[in-house]
Design a protein around this motif. Structure first.
Motif, short mmCIF file in Angstrom:
data_model
loop_
_atom_site.label_atom_id
_atom_site.label_comp_id
_atom_site.label_asym_id
_atom_site.label_seq_id
_atom_site.Cartn_x
_atom_site.Cartn_y
_atom_site.Cartn_z
N THR A 326 0.83 -1.19 0.00
CA THR A 326 0.00 0.00 0.00
C THR A 326 0.87 1.25 0.00
OG1 THR A 326 -0.12 -0.03 2.42
CG2 THR A 326 -1.90 -1.13 1.22
N THR A 327 0.26 2.35 -0.44
CA THR A 327 0.91 3.65 -0.35
C THR A 327 0.94 4.06 1.12
OG1 THR A 327 -1.19 4.79 -0.65
CG2 THR A 327 0.07 4.26 -2.64
N PRO A 328 1.73 5.07 1.48
CA PRO A 328 1.79 5.50 2.88
C PRO A 328 0.43 5.87 3.46
CG PRO A 328 3.65 6.40 1.69
CD PRO A 328 2.77 5.75 0.67
N ASP A 329 -0.54 6.30 2.61
CA ASP A 329 -1.87 6.64 3.13
C ASP A 329 -2.83 5.46 3.13
OD1 ASP A 329 -2.38 6.37 0.45
OD2 ASP A 329 -3.04 8.43 0.13
N GLY A 330 -2.31 4.25 2.81
CA GLY A 330 -3.12 3.04 2.93
C GLY A 330 -3.82 2.58 1.68
N ALA A 331 -3.67 3.25 0.54
CA ALA A 331 -4.31 2.82 -0.70
C ALA A 331 -3.50 1.70 -1.34
CB ALA A 331 -4.42 4.00 -1.66
N PRO A 332 -4.18 0.73 -2.01
CA PRO A 332 -3.43 -0.34 -2.69
C PRO A 332 -2.45 0.24 -3.71
CG PRO A 332 -5.77 -0.84 -2.62
CD PRO A 332 -5.64 0.57 -2.15
N LEU A 333 -1.24 -0.30 -3.74
CA LEU A 333 -0.22 0.17 -4.68
C LEU A 333 -0.13 -0.83 -5.82
CD1 LEU A 333 3.20 1.74 -3.71
CD2 LEU A 333 2.74 0.66 -5.90
N ALA A 334 -0.57 -0.41 -6.99
CA ALA A 334 -0.63 -1.32 -8.13
C ALA A 334 0.74 -1.50 -8.76
CB ALA A 334 -1.62 -0.79 -9.17
N PHE A 335 1.01 -2.73 -9.22
CA PHE A 335 2.22 -3.05 -9.97
C PHE A 335 1.93 -2.88 -11.46
CE2 PHE A 335 3.65 -6.41 -6.60
CZ PHE A 335 3.80 -5.38 -5.67
N ALA A 336 2.99 -2.71 -12.24
CA ALA A 336 2.85 -2.71 -13.69
C ALA A 336 2.65 -4.16 -14.15
CB ALA A 336 4.09 -2.11 -14.35
N PRO A 337 1.71 -4.44 -15.03
CA PRO A 337 1.54 -5.81 -15.52
C PRO A 337 2.83 -6.35 -16.13
CG PRO A 337 -0.34 -4.47 -16.13
CD PRO A 337 0.68 -3.53 -15.58
N GLY A 338 3.15 -7.57 -15.80
CA GLY A 338 4.36 -8.22 -16.29
C GLY A 338 5.11 -8.91 -15.18
N GLN A 339 6.37 -9.21 -15.42
CA GLN A 339 7.18 -9.90 -14.42
C GLN A 339 7.51 -8.98 -13.25
OE1 GLN A 339 11.58 -10.85 -14.82
NE2 GLN A 339 10.76 -12.91 -15.18
N THR A 340 7.48 -9.54 -12.03
CA THR A 340 7.84 -8.80 -10.83
C THR A 340 8.99 -9.50 -10.13
OG1 THR A 340 5.59 -7.93 -10.47
CG2 THR A 340 7.03 -8.06 -8.55
N TRP A 341 9.95 -8.71 -9.66
CA TRP A 341 11.01 -9.20 -8.79
C TRP A 341 10.75 -8.64 -7.39
CZ3 TRP A 341 16.55 -10.66 -10.09
CH2 TRP A 341 16.62 -11.36 -11.32
N VAL A 342 10.81 -9.50 -6.38
CA VAL A 342 10.70 -9.08 -4.99
C VAL A 342 12.03 -9.35 -4.32
CG1 VAL A 342 9.50 -9.38 -2.80
CG2 VAL A 342 8.22 -9.57 -4.94
N VAL A 343 12.74 -8.29 -3.99
CA VAL A 343 14.06 -8.39 -3.35
C VAL A 343 13.83 -8.31 -1.84
CG1 VAL A 343 16.38 -7.44 -3.22
CG2 VAL A 343 15.07 -7.25 -5.34
N LEU A 344 14.07 -9.42 -1.14
CA LEU A 344 13.86 -9.48 0.29
C LEU A 344 15.12 -8.97 0.96
CD1 LEU A 344 12.06 -12.94 0.33
CD2 LEU A 344 11.00 -10.68 0.57
N ALA A 345 15.19 -7.65 1.09
CA ALA A 345 16.41 -6.98 1.54
C ALA A 345 16.42 -6.83 3.05
CB ALA A 345 16.52 -5.61 0.88
N PRO A 346 17.57 -7.05 3.71
CA PRO A 346 17.66 -6.87 5.16
C PRO A 346 17.32 -5.44 5.55
CG PRO A 346 19.61 -7.99 4.31
CD PRO A 346 18.85 -7.50 3.12
N ARG A 347 16.56 -5.28 6.60
CA ARG A 347 16.24 -3.94 7.09
C ARG A 347 17.52 -3.18 7.37
NH1 ARG A 347 10.71 -4.00 8.68
NH2 ARG A 347 9.97 -6.10 9.25
N GLY A 348 17.54 -1.91 6.96
CA GLY A 348 18.71 -1.09 7.26
C GLY A 348 19.86 -1.28 6.31
#
Length: 348
Positions: A326-348
């Protein structure tokens, strides 16, 4: 399987060597190989070519019938295959990553990373190199229902947890016909999976389902960016916007990332999801503690799409639930159609 000029397939020279090897293996009835290598010692006890979309689905709704819940693009209902992919320098270039609906980046021992590629909409002829599973994969894949997981093996103490998880496990031992070894690379970076044969091991596999992703027009705001970098203790990813591709070009450790069969890796959306990476109760064969990546809970993220960066929040209340962004105000944040990469990055 095709290869760009100048690339080598995982089986040697493009096309000819692959075809010859597949034919030879088929004639001999030998599709796989023996054990992928020495088992890791018992760890210390511890307390898974689509056409362009004619219209953009709403950002607030799950993918409608006829579209993939993983890409937002037209797709037929199909089961889910997740494959654990090696990602050290000796394992590159990869094969089959361009066909993945979704790619996760996870930290492993020594601060390097491995990839978890998720397939459903389309299948490459081969994917790999394939490596071993980790404890984090169990919770990560729980949102997919009961997917097929292709991997090279696991620590002996982790095997009971994998067996108990809602996963169809596919290894050289359980499905030798789904794997082959490339003579073009040294072990352990030479194991490849045939996705169609892996999925055939589970005729009752569940079709792809909603995992929380939403697709649609870009939200208002965002910051224009040419590139964005993510660092792990011993790995670095850079995502550079390509207006010509309408996607992000991936670089790993300072070099362009390519697939032997499709060329440069170009996801339409990249999510840098900031997570807790903590020690697990497992160790590798050298005694190093395996990190555990927590994918439940909540936190912040950076979503890259259409040449802009959006600050976001992610939430996943339980392993069985999908992850919402979601966006900072709580609205769903849409992705662009197509392939998505999710990088599970360590906090900090």
């Amino acid at each position: 399987m095709t290869a760009e000029r100048g690339d080598r397939t995982p089986l040697g020279r493009p096309g000819r060597v692959l075809t010859a090897l597949l034919c030879a293996l088929t004639a001999a009835g030998l599709y796989g190989c023996s054990d992928p290598g020495p088992r890791e010692p018992t760890p210390t006890p511890a307390p898974a070519t689509t056409a362009p979309a004619p219209a953009t689905p709403p950002a607030t709704a799950s993918a409608p019938t006829g579209r993939s819940p993983f890409t937002g693009l037209p797709a037929r209902p199909a089961p889910v295959l997740a494959v654990k992919i090696d990602n050290v320098a000796a394992a590159r270039p990869h094969t089959g990553l361009g066909a993945a609906d979704l790619v996760y980046v996870e930290q492993v021992e020594g601060g390097v990373t491995r990839l978890l590629a998720v397939y459903s909409s389309r299948l490459p002829e081969l994917t790999g190199p394939v490596r071993s599973a980790r404890e984090s994969d169990i919770a990560l894949l729980a949102a997919f229902g009961r997917p097929v997981l292709g991997y090279s093996g696991a620590q002996s103490a982790l095997n009971p947890l994998l067996t108990a998880a809602p996963l169809r496990l596919v290894t050289e031992t359980t499905a030798p016909g789904a794997f082959l070894r490339s003579p073009d690379r040294a072990a352990p970076h030479n194991l490849y999976l045939r996705p169609d044969r892996a999925l055939a091991t589970d005729p009752r596999a569940e079709n792809a389902r909603d995992i929380g992703f939403r697709f649609g027009p870009a939200p208002a705001g965002g910051t224009p960016v040419d590139s964005s970098a993510v660092r792990f203790p011993a790995a670095r990813y850079t995502f550079t916007w390509s207006a010509a591709d309408r996607a992000w070009r991936v670089a790993m450790d300072g070099r362009e990332a390519r697939a032997t069969d499709t060329g440069p890796l170009t996801p339409e959306t990249v999510v840098v999801q900031r997570v807790t990476v903590r020690p697990s109760g497992f160790r590798d064969r050298y005694g190093a503690v395996s990190p555990y990546t927590e994918t439940t809970g909540s936190g912040t993220a950076l979503v890259l799409r259409d040449g802009r960066a959006y600050e976001a929040r992610w939430s996943r209340p339980s392993p069985a639930a999908g992850t919402t962004y979601t966006t900072p105000d709580g609205a769903p944040l849409a992705f662009a159609p197509g392939q998505t990469w999710v990088v599970l990055a360590p906090r900090g």
